[in-house]
Design a protein around this motif. Structure first.
Motif, PDB file in Angstrom:
ATOM      1  N   THR A 224      44.881  45.496  46.196  1.00  0.00           N
ATOM      2  CA  THR A 224      43.618  45.244  46.680  1.00  0.00           C
ATOM      3  C   THR A 224      43.270  44.411  45.321  1.00  0.00           C
ATOM      4  O   THR A 224      42.253  43.616  44.576  1.00  0.00           O
ATOM      5  N   LYS A 225      43.014  45.989  44.588  1.00  0.00           N
ATOM      6  CA  LYS A 225      41.958  45.913  43.914  1.00  0.00           C
ATOM      7  C   LYS A 225      43.021  45.344  42.102  1.00  0.00           C
ATOM      8  O   LYS A 225      42.375  45.087  41.245  1.00  0.00           O
ATOM      9  N   ILE A 226      44.109  45.935  43.073  1.00  0.00           N
ATOM     10  CA  ILE A 226      44.459  44.152  41.140  1.00  0.00           C
ATOM     11  C   ILE A 226      44.961  43.375  41.435  1.00  0.00           C
ATOM     12  O   ILE A 226      43.794  42.598  40.562  1.00  0.00           O
ATOM     13  N   ILE A 227      44.381  42.549  42.182  1.00  0.00           N
ATOM     14  CA  ILE A 227      44.794  41.039  43.106  1.00  0.00           C
ATOM     15  C   ILE A 227      42.781  40.767  42.744  1.00  0.00           C
ATOM     16  O   ILE A 227      42.951  39.866  41.686  1.00  0.00           O
ATOM     17  N   SER A 228      41.903  42.334  43.347  1.00  0.00           N
ATOM     18  CA  SER A 228      40.620  41.442  42.279  1.00  0.00           C
ATOM     19  C   SER A 228      39.943  41.240  41.163  1.00  0.00           C
ATOM     20  O   SER A 228      39.603  41.191  40.829  1.00  0.00           O
ATOM     21  N   ALA A 229      41.012  42.695  40.651  1.00  0.00           N
ATOM     22  CA  ALA A 229      40.678  42.538  38.590  1.00  0.00           C
ATOM     23  C   ALA A 229      41.552  41.737  38.186  1.00  0.00           C
ATOM     24  O   ALA A 229      40.427  41.262  36.844  1.00  0.00           O
TER      25      ALA A 229
END
Length: 129
Positions: free
Chosen positions: A95-100
């Motif tokens: 989730t954080k990877i996609i957002s980042a």
């Protein structure tokens, strides 16, 4: 470039970088519809919508090679290098990877996820691939 060529390059590049193929494929689709000729109003280039400053930074990290974001294979390679660094930085938290990938790592760390529609769209695309 045909979609089958792009899909094949995305899968091969993901495997080479130890990334889930469906993650790389979904982000590429969300960013450009797998269209290498896409240039965004904010400056994003190609299939992976690599920002010029991101391409410069990534090119400084890799030794003995220069990747041109205007070339399909190089663009996908730059996207995978960037995703791999985000994968390491966020310890596999997709989730954080996609957002980042969309809003930048610094922003996710300091401000949290700001574009949930992007994250949900990529997650839904991952189910498709």
């Amino acid at each position: 470039s045909s979609q089958s060529l792009v899909a094949s390059l995305l899968r091969q590049t993901a495997a080479r970088h130890g990334l889930p193929a469906n993650l790389l494929m979904a982000i590429a689709w969300q960013e450009s519809g797998w269209n290498q000729h896409m240039i965004a109003h904010d400056g994003g280039i190609g299939t992976m919508q690599i920002m010029p400053s991101t391409a410069q930074g990534l090119n400084r990290q890799v030794r003995g090679r220069h990747y041109d974001p205007y070339k399909l294979r190089d663009n996908i390679e730059l996207g995978a290098i960037y995703l791999h660094s985000l994968w390491q930085g966020f310890h596999g938290d997709q989730t954080k990877i996609i957002s980042a990938y969309n809003q930048g790592g610094w922003s996710v760390i300091h401000q949290g996820i700001s574009n949930w529609s992007y994250v949900r769209s990529v997650q839904a695309l991952m189910q498709r691939y």
